[in-house]
Structures are given as C-alpha cells and as structure tokens.
Enzyme design. Structure first.
Site, PDB file in Angstrom:
ATOM      1  N   CYS A 133      62.348  64.856  46.400  1.00  0.00           N
ATOM      2  CA  CYS A 133      63.679  65.186  46.947  1.00  0.00           C
ATOM      3  C   CYS A 133      64.926  65.403  45.943  1.00  0.00           C
ATOM      4  O   CYS A 133      65.408  64.468  45.124  1.00  0.00           O
ATOM      5  CB  CYS A 133      63.991  63.756  47.891  1.00  0.00           C
ATOM      6  SG  CYS A 133      65.503  63.750  48.457  1.00  0.00           S
ATOM      7  N   CYS A 136      68.058  63.552  46.708  1.00  0.00           N
ATOM      8  CA  CYS A 136      68.146  62.239  46.475  1.00  0.00           C
ATOM      9  C   CYS A 136      68.136  62.069  44.741  1.00  0.00           C
ATOM     10  O   CYS A 136      69.062  61.261  44.073  1.00  0.00           O
ATOM     11  CB  CYS A 136      67.038  61.293  46.656  1.00  0.00           C
ATOM     12  SG  CYS A 136      66.347  61.956  48.264  1.00  0.00           S
ATOM     13  N   ASP A 137      67.596  62.881  43.980  1.00  0.00           N
ATOM     14  CA  ASP A 137      67.351  62.693  42.475  1.00  0.00           C
ATOM     15  C   ASP A 137      68.004  63.344  41.672  1.00  0.00           C
ATOM     16  O   ASP A 137      67.988  63.408  40.429  1.00  0.00           O
ATOM     17  CB  ASP A 137      65.906  62.637  42.284  1.00  0.00           C
ATOM     18  CG  ASP A 137      65.065  61.405  43.125  1.00  0.00           C
ATOM     19  OD1 ASP A 137      65.855  60.728  43.403  1.00  0.00           O
ATOM     20  OD2 ASP A 137      63.889  61.649  43.372  1.00  0.00           O
TER      21      ASP A 137
END
Ligand code: NDP
Length: 326
Positions: A133, A136-137
């Site tokens: 993801c 997200c990261d």
C-alpha cells in the site's frame, strides 16, 4: 441453537467498528473474529494515517484497541471462522467448526487480501521494505530508491504516490504494455522520476534487517538491483468465497451493496437489488437483512479509515433495519 440479533463476520477495522456501534445501540452483537483476528493490519508496522494517533500506532496495537473498545460495550467475540452460512432462511444461519448460531441480521466485513507475487523474501520482508500500500507507506521512502511491481491502475497509483517522496521509482512489468487506464499510464510515463522495466518478472527479494536488493528476470537473464523498497501492486482479492452463492458479487468478486451498485454502475447486480425493493439501506447487499462493509466491498480506497467508516454505516443501517422489522 444460540441466537443473536446481529452477527458480524470479520475482525478488521470494518468489523470492529460495526461491533462498537451495534453494541452501543444495545444490539449485543456477536462478532466472529476468525482464528487469525485483526485482518490485514496485523501484518503492518507503523500506521500514520489513522486519525487520532499523532505519533502513529502499530497495526497490531490499533486492532487490539479496536477489539477492546468493541468488547467494552458488550460485543461477544468468538475467535472462530464461520465455515458455512444459510441466508435463504430467517433467522439466518451461521456455522463454525463446532457451533451453529442464528441471527436476525448479519454484517459481512470479510476483508480482502493483496495478491502476492509468490517469490522468496516477499512475505519475510513485509513491513521491512516490502509494502502492498503506497498510499499508506510512501512517506517512509523519502529520498529512497523504490520499485513497483505490476501494470494495472493500482501499480500506477502506487507509482505516483511514491514519486512525491522517493528519489526514484521504477516499475517492473511482466509485459510490454500496461493494463492501466490511459490517463494513469500517461501520468506515470510523463513523470521524470519514473523508469519502467518492461517484459520482466520479480524473482526474489533480498535483504538483512530490511530489503536491500531485488532480483528480476528478463529474457531468461537475471539481474540484481539495489533498492530500499518494493511495492507489490498486482491486485487485490476480496474474501468473499463464503458468501459467493448467497449474495450478489461484482465481476471482481467484491460484494455488491445498494450503494456500490449505484456508484460503480454494476447494472446486473443493480437490477437484482431493485427487485428487492428497499432503498433506505445503502450498505445492504442483494439479500435483505445482510449488510456488508470494508474491503470486501471496496475496490477503490482500501484504507483502514474508509473500512471503519463503512463498518459504522453498516451498523447504523442494520440497527434501523432491525427496528423496521419489529
Ligand atoms: P489489475 O488486475 O487491474 O492489474 C494487475 C496488474 O498486475 C496487471 O498489469 C497484471 O499484468 C499484473 N500482474 C498480475 N499478476 C501478476 C504476477 N503474478 N506477476 C506480475 N504481474 C502480475 O489490478 P489493480 O489492482 O491494478 O486494479 C483492480 C481494479 O481496481 C481495476 O478495475 C482498476 O481499474 C481499479 N482501480 C482503480 C483505481 C482508480 O481509479 N484510481 C486505482 C486502483 C485500482 P498483466 O497486465 O500482464 O495482466
């Protein structure tokens, strides 16, 4: 046979949030958490995009907190997998390896899984240089060299997210053209930070504490490339097998709700839904009294916070629907 007003299947952010709202509405829900409770976030390390945690929180801590909060208001949690369902009778029937239960309403929060490439190192380095993801990261990869595996819209989206932080983003794709929509391809291909390695497959991810290199194969020749991060973006698979024969799914296997049917224009499923008649419950599936929330419904956002929001909506819909049945 034991009976519950509301059964919730699944213990990711959608399931626990649905349980929290339902418990606070005095529905005393039963949540089937599965043998491995907590969902996809149990495999992540730091989460910095869930509001309310200014310093971030680990995935497992977030899920343990959600579970405790749902329990505090009276959710009964069973760490069991639901192995069979019957939604053709009322009350609905749910079966585990050793129990049977009936329920007046059910919320399906079954989750999804990113599809792995299946190469050595991929599982081992999840959260330590391997991510599924980028939304997200990506921010953890400021100034780093990164690779994205895949050629669909997810891969394009991950690549664009990474260009905001990483020094370089290289897409490795197994064919000589992308599957992604033209507009996403154009954005990726016109970005100066992006390189593409065509006709190549990921063979291995290596490292020590964290990822240090990947091995790719091109025309039978292996090449080792140093890297700080590898983003796997070859698709997601909703966990919908359990209910595949019971509720309408879209072409990708996601559970269709009244809301998703309208948004994604899933016409066949839409027709099935309008036959059922009711319009007031956006999170209801093609079966009246069965609701769905989170990644098993959501092909687009796939975030913990959107799943939690959908869990809340499903619980409110279920509560109102149960009241309408009294
Ligand atoms: P897709 O199935 O569309 O694409 C998967 C990609 O990964 C393909 O390019 C495929 O290769 C490649 N791939 C599949 N298996 C392997 C493998 N084993 N090894 C290497 N490569 C592999 O999945 P997405 O997650 O990208 O998209 C799913 C759906 O969600 C689509 O409908 C998409 O449009 C939508 N979506 C929309 C977004 C948006 O609108 N912003 C964002 C993200 C997704 P090949 O090309 O050879 O088939």
């Amino acid at each position: 046979m034991e009976h519950t007003k509301l059964a919730i299947i699944g213990s990711g952010p959608a399931g626990y949030t649905a349980a929290l709202y339902a418990a606070r509405a005095d529905l005393a829900p039963t949540l089937f958490a599965g043998q491995k409770s907590g969902g996809q976030l149990m495999w992540t390390t730091d989460i910095e995009n869930f509001p309310g945690f200014p310093e971030g929180i680990t995935g497992p801590d977030l899920m343990i907190n959600m579970r405790k909060q749902a329990e505090r208001f009276g959710t009964k949690i069973l760490d069991k997998d639901v192995t069979a369902i019957d939604f053709s009778v009322r009350p609905f029937k749910l079966q585990t390896a050793d129990t049977e239960m009936t329920a007046d309403a059910v919320i399906l929060s079954l989750g999804a899984q990113s599809i792995p490439v299946g190469v050595p190192g991929e599982q081992e380095f999840i959260g330590r240089g391997v991510s599924t993801c980028a939304v997200c990261d990506a921010a953890f990869y400021r100034g780093k060299r990164t690779y994205v595996i895949g050629g669909g819209d997810s891969a394009m989206e991950d690549t664009l997210a990474l260009t905001k932080f990483a020094d370089s983003v290289t897409v490795v794709h197994r064919r000589d053209q992308f599957k992604a929509s033209k507009i996403m391809q154009e954005r990726v291909l016109s970005n100066a930070k992006v390189k593409v390695i065509w006709n190549s497959s990921l063979k291995e991810i290596r490292g020590d504490e964290v990822v240090t290199e990947i091995v790719i194969e091109h025309d039978g020749t292996s090449e080792t490339l140093p890297t700080d991060g590898v983003f796997i973006a070859i698709g997601h698979k909703p966990t919908s097998e359990l209910v595949a024969q019971a509720v309408a799914l879209d072409d990708h296997g996601y559970i269709v709700t009244r809301q998703s049917a309208t948004k994604n224009g899933v016409t066949a499923a839409n027709a099935a839904l309008s036959e059922v008649g009711l319009v007031a419950f956006p999170s209801m599936t093609s079966v009246e009294g069965i609701f769905a929330a989170g990644d098993c419904v959501d092909i687009r956002y796939k975030q913990a916070i959107t799943a939690a929001g959908q869990g809340c909506s499903a619980a409110l819909d279920a509560e109102r629907w149960l009241e309408s049945q009294e």
